[in-house]
Scaffold this active site. Sequence first.
Site, PDB file in Angstrom:
ATOM      1  N   CYS A 112       9.096  -5.443  -7.032  1.00 16.53           N
ATOM      2  CA  CYS A 112       8.036  -5.357  -7.388  1.00 16.53           C
ATOM      3  C   CYS A 112       7.375  -6.350  -8.450  1.00 16.53           C
ATOM      4  CB  CYS A 112       7.690  -3.788  -8.097  1.00 16.53           C
ATOM      5  SG  CYS A 112       8.242  -2.851  -6.499  1.00 16.53           S
ATOM      6  N   HIS A 254       0.943  -3.303 -11.236  1.00 15.19           N
ATOM      7  CA  HIS A 254       1.368  -3.007 -10.044  1.00 15.19           C
ATOM      8  C   HIS A 254       1.688  -1.433  -9.553  1.00 15.19           C
ATOM      9  CE1 HIS A 254       4.684  -2.291  -7.333  1.00 15.19           C
ATOM     10  NE2 HIS A 254       5.159  -1.548  -7.874  1.00 15.19           N
ATOM     11  N   ASN A 284       3.300   2.714  -2.839  1.00 18.04           N
ATOM     12  CA  ASN A 284       3.718   1.493  -3.520  1.00 18.04           C
ATOM     13  C   ASN A 284       4.139   0.234  -2.675  1.00 18.04           C
ATOM     14  OD1 ASN A 284       6.003  -0.112  -5.031  1.00 18.04           O
ATOM     15  ND2 ASN A 284       6.901   1.152  -5.985  1.00 18.04           N
TER      16      ASN A 284
END
Length: 333
Positions: A112, A254, A284
């Site tokens: 990520c 993020h 996500n």
Amino acid sequence: MTRTPVLCGLGTWVPPTVVTNNDLAKRLDTSDEWIRTRTGIHQRHIVEPGSATSDLAVEAGTRALKSAGDTTVDTVVLATTTPDHPVPATAPAVAARLGLSGVAAFDLNAACSGFVYGLATAAALITASIADRVLFIGADASSTVVNQDDRNIAPIFGDGAGAVVLRAGTANELGALTAFDLGSDGDGAELIHHAAGGSRQRSTHRDPPENERYLAMNGNAVFTTAITKMTASSRAILRLSGRSTDEVDWLVAHQANVRILHAVAHQLDFPTDRLITNIDQVGNTTAASIPLALAHAVRTGSLHAGQLILLTAFGAGLTWGSTLLRWPTLTTD
């Protein structure tokens, strides 16, 4: 003058199939309210059977090149944790499909944090005069490595891709990338972990048990560590750049969990109304999350040329990183 990497194009793509919280609730022991209150996610996009990360990357890359107004690049970098195959890397295939055969092309994996790590890598190639124009793509089909029957992790991840074009320029231009803060802690590797498929598992010559076939995550530990690391990294890049939070127009972190985003903003004394978020619509999306959020802010009219934005990310590895830039004048899909 010193060569400086300048962001000059942005393109994104999410697959058309949408899975809402209510869709998940039909087959899992969960509800729309349970998911929303814990993650801020309302829906996510999922690849169709037979589709792969390269398909997402090609779509986003095409749009980024169009946004940049010039399809000429000499390097393609792909950040992903879900390559089409263990070997070869996916970036050369993406480059070929974009009509860029012959250019340098490679993958990187910082989970990520992949978008910030990839920006730093692309920027370094330009600063070192190894490349003049770089197409950098963050893309993941995380639904393919997540157990879709696990009520704790299936609602979190969605699929998507975001791409940018960087060119050689000068430090006084809008879009210039001049500094990065990057870090890692391998002692925390098992907090976000996909055990099966690599050389360690394969060297045992045994079939992996069911729980090792999918991504595993220690949610509570990841939650607190993500807040700590993104906050510290954001402070570090502000110090390095001689900036304060008061000078930052937008914080783009993020998109892992809306509560994490608010906690990082709180730790930085940063107003939550200056957070760019789109996690409610896409979940996500791993390495794609920051460019998807940026494109969302451009389309909704929130993000304007000349505004100072702080990008920060945290992911498996453990990895983290941050950078600052003034948003350039560009169009996006």
